[in-house]
Enzyme design. Structure first.
Site, PDB file in Angstrom:
ATOM      1  N   ASP A  55     -11.792  -3.853   3.170  1.00 29.52           N
ATOM      2  CA  ASP A  55     -12.743  -2.757   2.953  1.00 29.52           C
ATOM      3  C   ASP A  55     -14.177  -3.197   3.236  1.00 29.52           C
ATOM      4  O   ASP A  55     -14.990  -2.427   3.749  1.00 29.52           O
ATOM      5  CB  ASP A  55     -12.644  -2.237   1.518  1.00 29.52           C
ATOM      6  CG  ASP A  55     -11.375  -1.443   1.261  1.00 29.52           C
ATOM      7  OD1 ASP A  55     -10.759  -0.994   2.246  1.00 29.52           O
ATOM      8  OD2 ASP A  55     -11.005  -1.287   0.090  1.00 29.52           O
ATOM      9  N   LYS A 111       0.245   3.434  -2.981  1.00 26.28           N
ATOM     10  CA  LYS A 111      -1.034   4.118  -3.116  1.00 26.28           C
ATOM     11  C   LYS A 111      -0.847   5.604  -3.422  1.00 26.28           C
ATOM     12  O   LYS A 111       0.004   6.276  -2.826  1.00 26.28           O
ATOM     13  CB  LYS A 111      -1.821   3.962  -1.803  1.00 26.28           C
ATOM     14  CG  LYS A 111      -3.292   4.288  -1.891  1.00 26.28           C
ATOM     15  CD  LYS A 111      -4.004   3.848  -0.613  1.00 26.28           C
ATOM     16  CE  LYS A 111      -5.486   4.080  -0.677  1.00 26.28           C
ATOM     17  NZ  LYS A 111      -6.181   3.593   0.530  1.00 26.28           N
ATOM     18  N   SER A 132     -15.212   9.537   0.244  1.00 24.21           N
ATOM     19  CA  SER A 132     -13.870   9.058   0.624  1.00 24.21           C
ATOM     20  C   SER A 132     -13.938   7.823   1.507  1.00 24.21           C
ATOM     21  O   SER A 132     -13.143   7.668   2.433  1.00 24.21           O
ATOM     22  CB  SER A 132     -13.080  10.174   1.331  1.00 24.21           C
ATOM     23  OG  SER A 132     -12.935  11.298   0.510  1.00 24.21           O
ATOM     24  N   ASP A 133     -14.898   6.956   1.231  1.00 20.98           N
ATOM     25  CA  ASP A 133     -15.074   5.794   2.074  1.00 20.98           C
ATOM     26  C   ASP A 133     -14.353   4.583   1.498  1.00 20.98           C
ATOM     27  O   ASP A 133     -13.727   4.646   0.447  1.00 20.98           O
ATOM     28  CB  ASP A 133     -16.566   5.490   2.272  1.00 20.98           C
ATOM     29  CG  ASP A 133     -16.901   5.188   3.719  1.00 20.98           C
ATOM     30  OD1 ASP A 133     -16.209   4.348   4.305  1.00 20.98           O
ATOM     31  OD2 ASP A 133     -17.817   5.812   4.260  1.00 20.98           O
ATOM     32  N   GLY A 160     -11.574 -13.139 -13.276  1.00 21.37           N
ATOM     33  CA  GLY A 160     -10.680 -12.006 -13.127  1.00 21.37           C
ATOM     34  C   GLY A 160     -10.155 -11.509 -14.459  1.00 21.37           C
ATOM     35  O   GLY A 160     -10.676 -11.851 -15.525  1.00 21.37           O
ATOM     36  N   HIS A 161      -9.085 -10.721 -14.398  1.00 21.26           N
ATOM     37  CA  HIS A 161      -8.495 -10.140 -15.602  1.00 21.26           C
ATOM     38  C   HIS A 161      -6.990 -10.018 -15.386  1.00 21.26           C
ATOM     39  O   HIS A 161      -6.531  -9.539 -14.341  1.00 21.26           O
ATOM     40  CB  HIS A 161      -9.092  -8.759 -15.881  1.00 21.26           C
ATOM     41  CG  HIS A 161      -8.639  -8.163 -17.175  1.00 21.26           C
ATOM     42  ND1 HIS A 161      -8.983  -8.695 -18.403  1.00 21.26           N
ATOM     43  CD2 HIS A 161      -7.868  -7.081 -17.448  1.00 21.26           C
ATOM     44  CE1 HIS A 161      -8.441  -7.964 -19.363  1.00 21.26           C
ATOM     45  NE2 HIS A 161      -7.758  -6.975 -18.812  1.00 21.26           N
ATOM     46  N   CYS A 171       0.816  -1.223   0.000  1.00 25.14           N
ATOM     47  CA  CYS A 171       0.000   0.000   0.000  1.00 25.14           C
ATOM     48  C   CYS A 171       0.847   1.269   0.000  1.00 25.14           C
ATOM     49  O   CYS A 171       0.305   2.367  -0.104  1.00 25.14           O
ATOM     50  CB  CYS A 171      -0.950  -0.005   1.202  1.00 25.14           C
ATOM     51  SG  CYS A 171      -2.327  -1.152   0.995  1.00 25.14           S
TER      52      CYS A 171
END
Length: 345
Positions: free
Chosen positions: A89, A19, A47-48, A136-137, A16
């Site tokens: 999340d 980010k 902004s959640d 997925g991709h 992260c």
């Protein structure tokens, strides 16, 4: 397992720490026309941690996505950490994960075995969460990337957001800080195996247990602490809630080794972006050492939950948490707004 090519050497940033800074994101989204829908409970404008869309009076869909470059060299472990981080999340919103899609970028130097192990790590962690990966991709690119687009469910009236903290609340943090600093030190071979095993266990630990326990209480607000660090996520919670958050730094759990590494200068670039983003909203009531400040701004990968709940319920909630998550701690409180969004003491 060992790999011929060290995954972390293929990436410019780790976990992260890659980010994009919160302040940069704010400017990127300026001027966008926002479309509304009466069933959209939470959108990107708040902004959640995830979006939430009501399906009917009993069920809402929680959707999120998260992916990042390797934070470890073991591909199976990398897959586990990335998956746990993406699912976090949904737990922070009070939801239950159910479906996930792989998001992957393969660099030319990665062999088939490495790719399979990353995917296996992700599959096993998602299965542990009680969810399934349905596809997925995958693309080719300069750096390896892996993560998930994840979906879950929550009752529309039980959605937790990061913008409903209330004066009088206590704040609980469920995982210790310092992971970003330690992974930077690990690149210089300064972190021993016991320390690395400890932070790897932490990063692969789902926030499911913490979420299950907090949902027994009247939680007002919740977020998970990841790339924006404790300070960035506290800032967003305080700003969104129109409150001030007071942090008692002596109560903040962190890996003690991170203090020494920060003192030596092993601080991720993301920590400086987080400091810049929050600089106008933080005041200091005591002298906080620079290494401790670095820990507070340190980007976390698959970090813990930051929970805001009534003070009268916090001690009991903490006792329940500590039976399974010993590092959980009450780290501060929520107050009426008073000039600064965050007060450090």
């Amino acid at each position: 397992m060992e790999t011929e090519v060290k995954l972390t050497k293929l990436a410019g940033c780790a976990g992260c720490g890659a980010k994009v800074g919160a302040g940069t994101l704010v400017h990127m989204l300026e001027g966008f026309r926002t479309h509304t829908d009466p069933k959209l409970i939470v959108g990107y404008d708040k902004s959640d941690d995830a979006s939430v869309y009501a399906i009917d009076s009993e069920t809402a869909l929680v959707q999120t996505t998260d992916f990042f470059p390797p934070i470890v060299d073991d591909p199976f472990l990398y897959g586990q950490i990335a998956a746990a981080n993406a699912l976090s999340d949904i737990y922070a919103m009070g939801g239950t994960p159910k479906l996930a899609l792989n998001i992957m970028c393969i660099s030319e130097t990665m062999d088939q075995k490495t790719v399979q192990e990353i995917l296996r790590g992700g599959y096993e962690k998602v299965y542990e969460a009680g969810a399934i990966i349905t596809g997925g991709h995958t693309i080719h690119g300069a750096e390896p990337l892996y993560g998930l687009a994840a979906s879950g469910f929550v009752h529309p009236k039980k959605v937790l957001t990061n913008c409903n903290a209330r004066p009088g609340d206590a704040l609980i943090l469920t995982k210790p800080l310092g992971v970003g600093i330690i992974t930077i030190a690990a690149k210089a071979d300064l972190a021993d195996k016991a320390l690395l095993d400890r932070i790897y266990r932490q990063m692969t630990t789902l926030n499911k247990t913490a979420s299950d326990i907090m949902l027994r209480y009247h939680v007002h607000s919740c977020t998970d602490v990841t790339g924006f660090a404790l300070m960035g996520h506290c800032f967003e919670m305080a700003q969104g809630s129109g409150c001030t958050i007071r942090i008692q730094t002596k109560c903040v759990p962190f890996h003690t080794e991170a203090w020494d590494f920060a003192d030596m200068g092993f601080v991720p670039a993301g920590a400086y972006r987080n400091r810049e983003y929050t600089k106008d909203g933080i005041s200091f009531e005591n002298d906080i050492s620079r290494p401790m400040q670095d820990i507070l701004y340190d980007p976390q990968t698959s970090g813990g939950l930051l929970i805001s709940l009534p003070e009268e319920e916090a001690s009991q909630c903490l006792r329940e948490l500590q039976k399974q998550i010993p590092e959980a701690s009450i780290i501060g409180s929520v107050e009426e707004y008073r000039e600064s969004r965050i007060i450090l003491e």
